[in-house]
Design a protein around this motif. Structure first.
Motif, mmCIF file in Angstrom:
data_model
loop_
_atom_site.group_PDB
_atom_site.id
_atom_site.type_symbol
_atom_site.label_atom_id
_atom_site.label_comp_id
_atom_site.label_asym_id
_atom_site.label_seq_id
_atom_site.Cartn_x
_atom_site.Cartn_y
_atom_site.Cartn_z
ATOM 1 N N THR A 188 0.830 -1.328 -0.197
ATOM 2 C CA THR A 188 -0.035 -0.092 0.050
ATOM 3 C C THR A 188 0.840 1.205 -0.053
ATOM 4 O OG1 THR A 188 -1.642 -1.260 1.382
ATOM 5 C CG2 THR A 188 -2.136 1.177 1.207
ATOM 6 N N LYS A 189 1.191 1.671 -1.184
ATOM 7 C CA LYS A 189 2.177 2.795 -1.316
ATOM 8 C C LYS A 189 1.424 4.243 -1.482
ATOM 9 C CE LYS A 189 5.379 0.042 -3.424
ATOM 10 N NZ LYS A 189 6.457 -0.433 -4.672
ATOM 11 N N SER A 190 0.183 4.181 -1.893
ATOM 12 C CA SER A 190 -0.247 5.713 -1.993
ATOM 13 C C SER A 190 -1.908 5.323 -1.406
ATOM 14 C CB SER A 190 -0.717 5.582 -3.554
ATOM 15 O OG SER A 190 0.628 5.769 -4.091
ATOM 16 N N PHE A 191 -2.212 6.596 -0.580
ATOM 17 C CA PHE A 191 -3.496 6.758 0.065
ATOM 18 C C PHE A 191 -3.398 8.083 0.875
ATOM 19 C CE2 PHE A 191 -0.168 4.879 2.952
ATOM 20 C CZ PHE A 191 -0.407 5.605 4.332
ATOM 21 N N SER A 192 -4.618 8.303 1.202
ATOM 22 C CA SER A 192 -4.944 9.586 2.094
ATOM 23 C C SER A 192 -6.083 9.266 3.208
ATOM 24 C CB SER A 192 -5.234 10.700 1.058
ATOM 25 O OG SER A 192 -6.433 10.275 0.643
ATOM 26 N N GLY A 193 -5.997 10.086 4.126
ATOM 27 C CA GLY A 193 -6.958 9.857 5.164
ATOM 28 C C GLY A 193 -6.742 10.730 6.528
ATOM 29 N N THR A 194 -7.329 10.385 7.628
ATOM 30 C CA THR A 194 -7.433 11.117 8.627
ATOM 31 C C THR A 194 -6.948 10.231 9.687
ATOM 32 O OG1 THR A 194 -9.072 13.011 7.825
ATOM 33 C CG2 THR A 194 -8.636 12.587 10.317
ATOM 34 N N VAL A 195 -5.984 10.716 10.605
ATOM 35 C CA VAL A 195 -5.396 10.021 11.769
ATOM 36 C C VAL A 195 -5.920 10.596 12.988
ATOM 37 C CG1 VAL A 195 -3.403 8.868 12.999
ATOM 38 C CG2 VAL A 195 -3.569 8.689 10.505
ATOM 39 N N GLU A 196 -6.518 9.807 13.813
ATOM 40 C CA GLU A 196 -7.023 10.463 15.164
ATOM 41 C C GLU A 196 -5.912 9.789 16.334
ATOM 42 O OE1 GLU A 196 -9.043 12.874 15.418
ATOM 43 O OE2 GLU A 196 -10.127 12.755 13.400
ATOM 44 N N GLN A 197 -5.370 10.605 17.123
ATOM 45 C CA GLN A 197 -4.663 9.986 18.080
ATOM 46 C C GLN A 197 -5.386 10.482 19.590
ATOM 47 O OE1 GLN A 197 -0.285 10.365 17.781
ATOM 48 N NE2 GLN A 197 -0.243 11.529 19.736
ATOM 49 N N SER A 198 -5.165 9.547 20.506
ATOM 50 C CA SER A 198 -5.670 9.969 21.827
ATOM 51 C C SER A 198 -4.703 9.533 23.183
ATOM 52 C CB SER A 198 -7.183 9.455 22.098
ATOM 53 O OG SER A 198 -7.093 8.144 21.863
ATOM 54 N N SER A 199 -4.447 10.301 23.883
ATOM 55 C CA SER A 199 -3.598 9.730 25.223
ATOM 56 C C SER A 199 -4.210 9.920 26.275
ATOM 57 C CB SER A 199 -2.442 10.485 25.244
ATOM 58 O OG SER A 199 -1.812 10.451 23.517
ATOM 59 N N GLU A 200 -4.178 8.791 27.437
ATOM 60 C CA GLU A 200 -4.700 8.822 28.661
ATOM 61 C C GLU A 200 -3.595 8.409 29.741
ATOM 62 O OE1 GLU A 200 -7.114 10.522 29.887
ATOM 63 O OE2 GLU A 200 -8.388 11.067 27.931
ATOM 64 N N VAL A 201 -2.437 9.156 29.598
ATOM 65 C CA VAL A 201 -1.394 8.497 30.344
ATOM 66 C C VAL A 201 -1.078 8.986 31.554
ATOM 67 C CG1 VAL A 201 -0.138 7.691 28.267
ATOM 68 C CG2 VAL A 201 0.050 10.041 29.131
ATOM 69 N N GLY A 202 -1.945 9.972 32.289
ATOM 70 C CA GLY A 202 -2.094 10.390 33.500
ATOM 71 C C GLY A 202 -1.303 11.817 33.498
ATOM 72 N N LEU A 203 -1.093 12.565 32.207
ATOM 73 C CA LEU A 203 -0.307 13.840 32.285
ATOM 74 C C LEU A 203 -1.662 14.641 32.404
ATOM 75 C CD1 LEU A 203 2.768 13.785 30.041
ATOM 76 C CD2 LEU A 203 2.829 13.717 32.781
ATOM 77 N N PRO A 204 -1.436 15.879 32.884
ATOM 78 C CA PRO A 204 -2.537 16.747 32.995
ATOM 79 C C PRO A 204 -2.851 17.418 31.337
ATOM 80 C CG PRO A 204 -0.559 17.753 33.945
ATOM 81 C CD PRO A 204 -0.336 16.312 33.778
ATOM 82 N N ASP A 205 -3.929 17.737 31.119
ATOM 83 C CA ASP A 205 -4.138 18.247 29.737
ATOM 84 C C ASP A 205 -4.482 19.797 29.655
ATOM 85 O OD1 ASP A 205 -4.855 18.474 27.118
ATOM 86 O OD2 ASP A 205 -6.949 17.835 27.081
ATOM 87 N N VAL A 206 -3.390 20.464 29.612
ATOM 88 C CA VAL A 206 -3.323 21.808 29.656
ATOM 89 C C VAL A 206 -2.633 22.522 28.413
ATOM 90 C CG1 VAL A 206 -3.117 21.638 32.076
ATOM 91 C CG2 VAL A 206 -1.052 21.972 30.703
ATOM 92 N N PRO A 207 -3.108 23.897 28.044
ATOM 93 C CA PRO A 207 -2.769 24.343 26.793
ATOM 94 C C PRO A 207 -1.220 24.480 26.779
ATOM 95 C CG PRO A 207 -4.665 25.470 27.640
ATOM 96 C CD PRO A 207 -4.021 24.621 28.502
ATOM 97 N N GLN A 208 -0.503 24.650 25.720
ATOM 98 C CA GLN A 208 0.922 24.791 25.493
ATOM 99 C C GLN A 208 1.067 26.129 25.519
ATOM 100 O OE1 GLN A 208 3.403 22.559 25.321
ATOM 101 N NE2 GLN A 208 4.929 24.477 25.176
ATOM 102 N N VAL A 209 1.806 26.790 26.584
ATOM 103 C CA VAL A 209 1.988 28.195 26.777
ATOM 104 C C VAL A 209 3.324 28.629 26.563
ATOM 105 C CG1 VAL A 209 0.021 28.504 27.919
ATOM 106 C CG2 VAL A 209 2.088 28.027 29.249
ATOM 107 N N GLY A 210 4.610 27.668 26.401
ATOM 108 C CA GLY A 210 5.838 27.943 26.416
ATOM 109 C C GLY A 210 6.521 27.602 25.035
ATOM 110 N N PRO A 211 7.597 27.626 24.867
ATOM 111 C CA PRO A 211 8.222 27.136 23.551
ATOM 112 C C PRO A 211 8.074 25.776 23.120
ATOM 113 C CG PRO A 211 10.017 27.937 25.209
ATOM 114 C CD PRO A 211 8.588 27.701 26.047
#
Length: 400
Positions: A52-75
Protein backbone atom coordinates in the motif's frame (compact mmCIF):
# COMPACT_ATOMS: atom_id res chain seq x y z
CA UNK A 1 10.15 -1.64 6.48
CA UNK A 2 9.54 -5.05 4.92
CA UNK A 3 12.74 -6.54 6.33
CA UNK A 4 11.93 -5.25 9.81
CA UNK A 5 8.61 -7.08 9.88
CA UNK A 6 9.60 -10.24 8.06
CA UNK A 7 12.62 -11.03 10.18
CA UNK A 8 10.32 -11.53 13.19
CA UNK A 9 7.99 -13.97 11.44
CA UNK A 10 9.97 -17.12 12.46
CA UNK A 11 10.01 -15.95 16.09
CA UNK A 12 6.24 -15.71 16.37
CA UNK A 13 5.83 -19.04 14.63
CA UNK A 14 7.37 -20.78 17.66
CA UNK A 15 4.54 -22.33 19.72
CA UNK A 16 6.04 -21.00 22.95
CA UNK A 17 5.55 -17.46 21.69
CA UNK A 18 2.12 -17.75 20.11
CA UNK A 19 -0.70 -17.37 22.60
CA UNK A 20 -4.11 -18.83 21.88
CA UNK A 21 -7.45 -17.20 22.52
CA UNK A 22 -8.75 -13.68 22.62
CA UNK A 23 -7.46 -10.94 24.90
CA UNK A 24 -10.66 -9.95 26.65
CA UNK A 25 -11.63 -6.32 26.49
CA UNK A 26 -8.79 -5.31 24.14
CA UNK A 27 -10.65 -4.73 20.90
CA UNK A 28 -12.85 -2.12 19.22
CA UNK A 29 -16.20 -3.01 17.70
CA UNK A 30 -16.28 -6.19 15.60
CA UNK A 31 -16.10 -6.07 11.82
CA UNK A 32 -19.23 -6.76 9.80
CA UNK A 33 -17.87 -9.67 7.72
CA UNK A 34 -15.53 -12.33 9.13
CA UNK A 35 -12.11 -12.49 7.48
CA UNK A 36 -10.37 -15.75 6.53
CA UNK A 37 -8.71 -17.24 9.59
CA UNK A 38 -4.96 -16.53 9.89
CA UNK A 39 -2.19 -17.32 12.36
CA UNK A 40 -0.09 -14.57 13.99
CA UNK A 41 2.80 -15.41 11.66
CA UNK A 42 0.53 -15.02 8.64
CA UNK A 43 -0.75 -11.63 9.81
CA UNK A 44 2.82 -10.48 10.41
CA UNK A 45 3.69 -11.61 6.89
CA UNK A 46 0.80 -9.52 5.57
CA UNK A 47 2.23 -6.44 7.27
CA UNK A 48 5.73 -7.10 6.01
CA UNK A 49 4.62 -7.71 2.45
CA UNK A 50 1.98 -5.01 2.10
CA UNK A 51 2.31 -2.85 -1.00
CA UNK A 52 0.00 0.00 0.00
CA UNK A 53 2.14 2.84 -1.31
CA UNK A 54 -0.46 5.50 -2.08
CA UNK A 55 -3.31 6.60 0.17
CA UNK A 56 -4.83 9.50 2.06
CA UNK A 57 -6.87 9.76 5.21
CA UNK A 58 -7.34 11.19 8.67
CA UNK A 59 -5.49 9.85 11.70
CA UNK A 60 -6.91 10.42 15.17
CA UNK A 61 -4.64 10.11 18.18
CA UNK A 62 -5.67 10.04 21.84
CA UNK A 63 -3.67 9.76 25.06
CA UNK A 64 -4.71 9.00 28.61
CA UNK A 65 -1.37 8.42 30.29
CA UNK A 66 -1.94 10.47 33.41
CA UNK A 67 -0.42 13.81 32.41
CA UNK A 68 -2.60 16.93 32.82
CA UNK A 69 -4.23 18.20 29.64
CA UNK A 70 -3.36 21.90 29.64
CA UNK A 71 -2.69 24.33 26.79
CA UNK A 72 0.88 24.72 25.53
CA UNK A 73 2.04 28.14 26.69
CA UNK A 74 5.82 27.93 26.36
CA UNK A 75 8.33 27.21 23.61
CA UNK A 76 7.48 24.47 21.13
CA UNK A 77 9.88 21.93 19.71
CA UNK A 78 10.26 23.82 16.47
CA UNK A 79 8.68 24.10 13.08
CA UNK A 80 6.48 21.23 12.14
CA UNK A 81 6.94 19.34 15.38
CA UNK A 82 5.02 19.14 18.60
CA UNK A 83 6.44 18.98 22.09
CA UNK A 84 6.67 15.67 23.89
CA UNK A 85 4.05 16.87 26.35
CA UNK A 86 1.67 17.79 23.53
CA UNK A 87 2.12 14.35 22.02
CA UNK A 88 1.28 12.65 25.32
CA UNK A 89 -1.79 14.68 26.24
CA UNK A 90 -5.23 15.11 24.79
CA UNK A 91 -6.55 14.24 21.32
CA UNK A 92 -4.84 15.12 18.05
CA UNK A 93 -6.01 14.92 14.46
CA UNK A 94 -3.83 14.74 11.35
CA UNK A 95 -4.49 14.55 7.64
CA UNK A 96 -2.11 12.12 5.95
CA UNK A 97 -1.24 12.00 2.23
CA UNK A 98 1.22 9.41 0.87
CA UNK A 99 2.29 8.57 -2.68
CA UNK A 100 5.23 6.17 -2.58
CA UNK A 101 8.18 6.19 -0.16
CA UNK A 102 9.38 9.74 -0.93
CA UNK A 103 6.14 11.72 -1.22
CA UNK A 104 4.25 12.38 1.98
CA UNK A 105 2.40 15.17 3.74
CA UNK A 106 1.08 15.24 7.28
CA UNK A 107 -1.05 18.16 8.48
CA UNK A 108 -1.52 18.17 12.25
CA UNK A 109 -4.49 20.21 13.36
CA UNK A 110 -3.67 21.70 16.78
CA UNK A 111 -6.03 23.67 19.00
CA UNK A 112 -4.97 27.05 17.71
CA UNK A 113 -2.61 26.28 14.84
CA UNK A 114 -1.55 23.84 12.14
CA UNK A 115 1.72 21.98 11.72
CA UNK A 116 2.85 20.53 8.41
CA UNK A 117 5.52 18.03 7.40
CA UNK A 118 5.90 17.78 3.63
CA UNK A 119 8.37 15.53 1.87
CA UNK A 120 9.00 15.30 -1.87
CA UNK A 121 12.11 13.39 -2.91
CA UNK A 122 15.06 14.51 -0.80
CA UNK A 123 13.39 17.76 0.26
CA UNK A 124 11.57 17.96 3.58
CA UNK A 125 9.66 21.01 4.87
CA UNK A 126 8.46 21.42 8.47
CA UNK A 127 6.09 24.31 9.14
CA UNK A 128 4.35 25.66 12.24
CA UNK A 129 1.66 28.27 11.70
CA UNK A 130 1.71 29.20 15.39
CA UNK A 131 4.89 31.25 14.96
CA UNK A 132 5.06 31.20 11.14
CA UNK A 133 8.34 29.29 11.20
CA UNK A 134 9.63 26.78 8.68
CA UNK A 135 12.56 24.38 8.52
CA UNK A 136 13.87 23.16 5.18
CA UNK A 137 15.73 19.85 5.47
CA UNK A 138 17.86 18.48 2.64
CA UNK A 139 18.07 14.71 2.95
CA UNK A 140 21.05 12.68 1.70
CA UNK A 141 20.81 11.05 -1.72
CA UNK A 142 20.46 7.54 -0.30
CA UNK A 143 17.38 8.56 1.71
CA UNK A 144 15.10 7.74 -1.22
CA UNK A 145 16.56 4.24 -1.41
CA UNK A 146 16.18 3.53 2.30
CA UNK A 147 12.65 4.80 2.89
CA UNK A 148 10.67 1.86 4.24
CA UNK A 149 7.80 3.50 6.09
CA UNK A 150 5.58 6.56 6.00
CA UNK A 151 6.60 8.03 9.35
CA UNK A 152 7.18 11.76 9.39
CA UNK A 153 8.44 14.13 12.13
CA UNK A 154 5.10 15.88 12.59
CA UNK A 155 4.37 15.07 16.23
CA UNK A 156 1.59 12.53 15.57
CA UNK A 157 2.46 8.86 15.19
CA UNK A 158 0.81 7.12 12.24
CA UNK A 159 -0.47 3.57 12.85
CA UNK A 160 2.24 2.14 10.58
CA UNK A 161 5.01 4.02 12.40
CA UNK A 162 3.84 3.07 15.89
CA UNK A 163 3.15 -0.53 14.89
CA UNK A 164 6.72 -0.87 13.61
CA UNK A 165 8.06 0.32 16.96
CA UNK A 166 5.85 -2.10 18.86
CA UNK A 167 6.85 -5.03 16.64
CA UNK A 168 10.50 -4.35 17.42
CA UNK A 169 9.78 -5.84 20.86
CA UNK A 170 8.73 -9.20 19.48
CA UNK A 171 10.80 -11.93 21.10
CA UNK A 172 10.36 -14.63 23.70
CA UNK A 173 9.14 -12.04 26.19
CA UNK A 174 5.92 -11.47 24.23
CA UNK A 175 2.82 -13.58 23.67
CA UNK A 176 1.31 -13.02 20.22
CA UNK A 177 -2.27 -13.84 19.25
CA UNK A 178 -4.82 -13.05 16.56
CA UNK A 179 -8.01 -11.96 18.28
CA UNK A 180 -11.49 -11.30 16.94
CA UNK A 181 -11.77 -9.36 13.68
CA UNK A 182 -12.32 -5.63 14.03
CA UNK A 183 -13.20 -2.68 11.80
CA UNK A 184 -11.26 0.55 11.37
CA UNK A 185 -12.19 3.40 9.02
CA UNK A 186 -14.86 1.16 7.49
CA UNK A 187 -12.35 -1.57 6.61
CA UNK A 188 -12.32 -5.13 8.00
CA UNK A 189 -9.11 -5.86 9.87
CA UNK A 190 -7.28 -8.57 11.76
CA UNK A 191 -6.41 -7.75 15.35
CA UNK A 192 -2.87 -8.75 16.30
CA UNK A 193 -2.47 -8.66 20.09
CA UNK A 194 0.92 -8.45 21.80
CA UNK A 195 0.95 -9.27 25.52
CA UNK A 196 4.17 -8.87 27.51
CA UNK A 197 5.03 -11.92 29.60
CA UNK A 198 6.80 -9.65 32.06
CA UNK A 199 5.08 -9.01 35.37
CA UNK A 200 7.16 -5.86 35.78
CA UNK A 201 6.49 -3.73 32.69
CA UNK A 202 3.84 -1.03 32.80
CA UNK A 203 2.51 -2.12 29.39
CA UNK A 204 -0.44 -4.49 29.59
CA UNK A 205 -1.04 -5.17 25.90
CA UNK A 206 -0.76 -3.77 22.40
CA UNK A 207 -3.47 -4.36 19.77
CA UNK A 208 -2.62 -3.70 16.10
CA UNK A 209 -5.48 -3.64 13.58
CA UNK A 210 -4.20 -4.92 10.22
CA UNK A 211 -6.16 -4.29 7.02
CA UNK A 212 -7.59 -7.66 5.99
CA UNK A 213 -7.17 -6.84 2.30
CA UNK A 214 -3.74 -5.21 2.00
CA UNK A 215 -1.90 -5.64 5.34
CA UNK A 216 -1.60 -1.93 6.17
CA UNK A 217 -1.70 -1.22 9.93
CA UNK A 218 -4.90 0.78 10.52
CA UNK A 219 -4.73 1.37 14.27
CA UNK A 220 -2.61 0.72 17.35
CA UNK A 221 -3.93 0.64 20.91
CA UNK A 222 -1.58 0.46 23.88
CA UNK A 223 -3.04 -0.46 27.25
CA UNK A 224 -1.39 0.03 30.60
CA UNK A 225 -1.32 -2.89 32.98
CA UNK A 226 -4.67 -3.34 34.75
CA UNK A 227 -6.52 -0.87 32.50
CA UNK A 228 -9.36 -1.72 30.13
CA UNK A 229 -9.27 1.48 28.07
CA UNK A 230 -6.25 2.34 25.88
CA UNK A 231 -3.69 4.68 27.40
CA UNK A 232 -2.55 5.58 23.90
CA UNK A 233 -4.30 5.07 20.56
CA UNK A 234 -3.65 6.11 16.99
CA UNK A 235 -6.04 5.09 14.23
CA UNK A 236 -7.36 6.03 10.82
CA UNK A 237 -10.86 7.47 11.04
CA UNK A 238 -11.02 7.66 7.24
CA UNK A 239 -8.89 6.08 4.54
CA UNK A 240 -8.87 6.37 0.75
CA UNK A 241 -6.60 4.14 -1.32
CA UNK A 242 -4.98 5.65 -4.40
CA UNK A 243 -2.62 8.50 -5.20
CA UNK A 244 -3.50 11.91 -3.70
CA UNK A 245 -3.37 15.11 -5.76
CA UNK A 246 0.29 15.70 -6.70
CA UNK A 247 -0.03 19.39 -5.79
CA UNK A 248 -0.31 18.44 -2.10
CA UNK A 249 3.40 17.60 -2.05
CA UNK A 250 4.47 21.06 -3.17
CA UNK A 251 5.29 23.51 -0.38
CA UNK A 252 6.42 27.12 -0.23
CA UNK A 253 6.70 28.97 3.09
CA UNK A 254 4.10 31.73 3.53
CA UNK A 255 5.17 35.37 3.22
CA UNK A 256 7.08 36.58 6.27
CA UNK A 257 7.89 33.10 7.54
CA UNK A 258 11.26 32.54 9.17
CA UNK A 259 13.15 29.74 7.40
CA UNK A 260 15.92 27.59 8.82
CA UNK A 261 18.07 25.47 6.49
CA UNK A 262 19.28 22.05 7.66
CA UNK A 263 21.32 19.46 5.75
CA UNK A 264 21.33 15.86 6.98
CA UNK A 265 24.73 14.21 6.48
CA UNK A 266 24.97 10.94 4.56
CA UNK A 267 25.68 7.72 6.43
CA UNK A 268 29.30 6.54 6.42
CA UNK A 269 30.13 4.03 3.70
CA UNK A 270 29.49 0.46 4.75
CA UNK A 271 26.76 1.09 7.29
CA UNK A 272 24.11 -0.51 5.10
CA UNK A 273 24.08 -2.95 2.26
CA UNK A 274 23.85 -6.52 1.07
CA UNK A 275 25.73 -7.84 4.10
CA UNK A 276 22.66 -7.16 6.26
CA UNK A 277 20.73 -9.82 4.36
CA UNK A 278 23.13 -12.51 5.63
CA UNK A 279 22.90 -11.52 9.27
CA UNK A 280 20.71 -13.04 11.94
CA UNK A 281 17.59 -11.41 13.31
CA UNK A 282 19.42 -10.61 16.55
CA UNK A 283 22.30 -8.99 14.65
CA UNK A 284 19.88 -6.85 12.67
CA UNK A 285 17.93 -5.91 15.78
CA UNK A 286 21.15 -4.84 17.53
CA UNK A 287 22.13 -2.85 14.44
CA UNK A 288 18.72 -1.16 14.35
CA UNK A 289 19.10 -0.09 17.99
CA UNK A 290 22.57 1.31 17.32
CA UNK A 291 21.43 3.13 14.18
CA UNK A 292 18.41 4.57 16.02
CA UNK A 293 20.61 5.88 18.84
CA UNK A 294 22.90 7.57 16.31
CA UNK A 295 19.96 9.02 14.35
CA UNK A 296 18.29 10.32 17.50
CA UNK A 297 21.46 12.14 18.50
CA UNK A 298 21.89 13.61 15.03
CA UNK A 299 18.33 14.94 14.97
CA UNK A 300 18.81 16.46 18.40
CA UNK A 301 21.73 18.40 17.01
CA UNK A 302 24.36 16.86 19.22
CA UNK A 303 26.89 15.15 16.91
CA UNK A 304 27.27 12.91 13.90
CA UNK A 305 29.69 10.21 15.05
CA UNK A 306 29.02 7.09 17.08
CA UNK A 307 29.81 8.75 20.40
CA UNK A 308 27.56 10.89 22.48
CA UNK A 309 28.60 14.53 22.84
CA UNK A 310 28.97 13.92 26.55
CA UNK A 311 31.72 11.39 25.84
CA UNK A 312 29.67 8.31 26.72
CA UNK A 313 27.07 6.32 24.85
CA UNK A 314 23.67 5.68 26.46
CA UNK A 315 23.53 2.44 28.41
CA UNK A 316 20.83 -0.23 28.20
CA UNK A 317 19.96 -2.61 31.02
CA UNK A 318 17.33 -5.31 30.90
CA UNK A 319 15.67 -6.52 27.71
CA UNK A 320 12.36 -6.52 25.91
CA UNK A 321 9.60 -4.74 27.77
CA UNK A 322 11.81 -4.28 30.87
CA UNK A 323 14.57 -2.39 29.06
CA UNK A 324 15.92 0.71 30.80
CA UNK A 325 17.89 3.32 28.87
CA UNK A 326 20.38 5.40 30.85
CA UNK A 327 21.74 8.69 29.48
CA UNK A 328 24.93 9.98 31.16
CA UNK A 329 25.31 13.45 32.60
CA UNK A 330 27.27 16.08 30.64
CA UNK A 331 31.02 15.57 30.87
CA UNK A 332 33.48 18.24 31.92
CA UNK A 333 34.88 18.26 28.38
CA UNK A 334 31.57 19.15 26.72
CA UNK A 335 32.19 22.64 25.32
CA UNK A 336 28.68 24.02 25.67
CA UNK A 337 27.53 22.21 28.79
CA UNK A 338 29.69 22.79 31.87
CA UNK A 339 29.55 19.99 34.41
CA UNK A 340 28.53 21.90 37.51
CA UNK A 341 25.71 19.76 38.95
CA UNK A 342 24.43 18.42 35.61
CA UNK A 343 21.27 20.42 36.05
CA UNK A 344 21.67 22.24 32.75
CA UNK A 345 20.72 19.20 30.66
CA UNK A 346 17.84 18.40 33.00
CA UNK A 347 16.54 21.94 32.74
CA UNK A 348 16.67 21.74 28.96
CA UNK A 349 14.60 18.58 29.03
CA UNK A 350 12.13 20.33 31.30
CA UNK A 351 11.93 23.42 29.12
CA UNK A 352 8.42 22.32 28.23
CA UNK A 353 6.11 23.91 30.84
CA UNK A 354 3.80 20.90 30.92
CA UNK A 355 6.60 18.44 31.57
CA UNK A 356 7.98 20.71 34.26
CA UNK A 357 4.54 20.81 35.86
CA UNK A 358 4.32 17.00 35.76
CA UNK A 359 7.70 16.52 37.46
CA UNK A 360 7.76 15.46 41.11
CA UNK A 361 10.63 15.29 43.57
CA UNK A 362 11.69 11.72 44.43
CA UNK A 363 14.63 10.10 46.16
CA UNK A 364 17.72 10.83 44.09
CA UNK A 365 16.19 13.42 41.78
CA UNK A 366 12.98 14.20 39.95
CA UNK A 367 10.57 12.00 38.04
CA UNK A 368 7.94 12.17 35.31
CA UNK A 369 5.51 9.30 35.72
CA UNK A 370 2.84 8.10 33.31
CA UNK A 371 0.83 4.91 33.05
CA UNK A 372 3.11 3.62 30.26
CA UNK A 373 6.58 5.05 30.88
CA UNK A 374 8.62 6.59 33.69
CA UNK A 375 11.51 9.05 33.48
CA UNK A 376 14.02 9.63 36.30
CA UNK A 377 16.17 12.77 36.24
CA UNK A 378 18.91 12.28 38.83
CA UNK A 379 20.45 15.05 40.91
CA UNK A 380 23.80 14.53 39.13
CA UNK A 381 22.29 15.10 35.68
CA UNK A 382 21.70 11.54 34.45
CA UNK A 383 18.43 10.39 32.86
CA UNK A 384 16.82 6.93 33.03
CA UNK A 385 13.79 5.95 30.96
CA UNK A 386 11.74 2.76 30.83
CA UNK A 387 8.27 1.21 30.79
CA UNK A 388 8.92 -0.09 34.31
CA UNK A 389 8.08 1.13 37.83
CA UNK A 390 10.04 4.11 39.12
CA UNK A 391 11.75 1.89 41.69
CA UNK A 392 13.45 0.01 38.85
CA UNK A 393 14.84 3.27 37.45
CA UNK A 394 16.10 4.31 40.87
CA UNK A 395 17.80 0.93 41.31
CA UNK A 396 19.47 1.28 37.89
CA UNK A 397 20.70 4.74 38.84
CA UNK A 398 22.04 3.55 42.20
CA UNK A 399 23.94 0.70 40.53
CA UNK A 400 26.16 3.09 38.58
Amino acid sequence: MTATWLRWTPAVAVPAVIAAGVLAGSLPASARDPLPEKTPAQVLAMIGQHQTKSFSGTVEQSSEVGLPDVPQVGPTSGAGTGSLAELLTGPHSARVYVDGPTKARIQVMDRMAERDAVRQGNELWLYNSKDNSATHVTLPAEASKESHSHDMPAGVATPEELAAKMLEKLDGSTDVAVAEDTEVAGRAAYSLVLTPRSAVTLVGSVAVAVDGENGLPLSVEVRARGQQEPAFRTAFSSLTLGAPDAALFNFSPPPGASVKEVAVPAKPNGTTGQADKNRTGKDLADKDIADKNIADKNIAGRNTDHKDLRGHAPTVTGSGWERIVGIPAPSASAPSEPRESGKLSVDRLLNDPLLRQATVTVQGGRAISTSLVNVLLTDDGRTFVGSVPLERLQAAAAAR
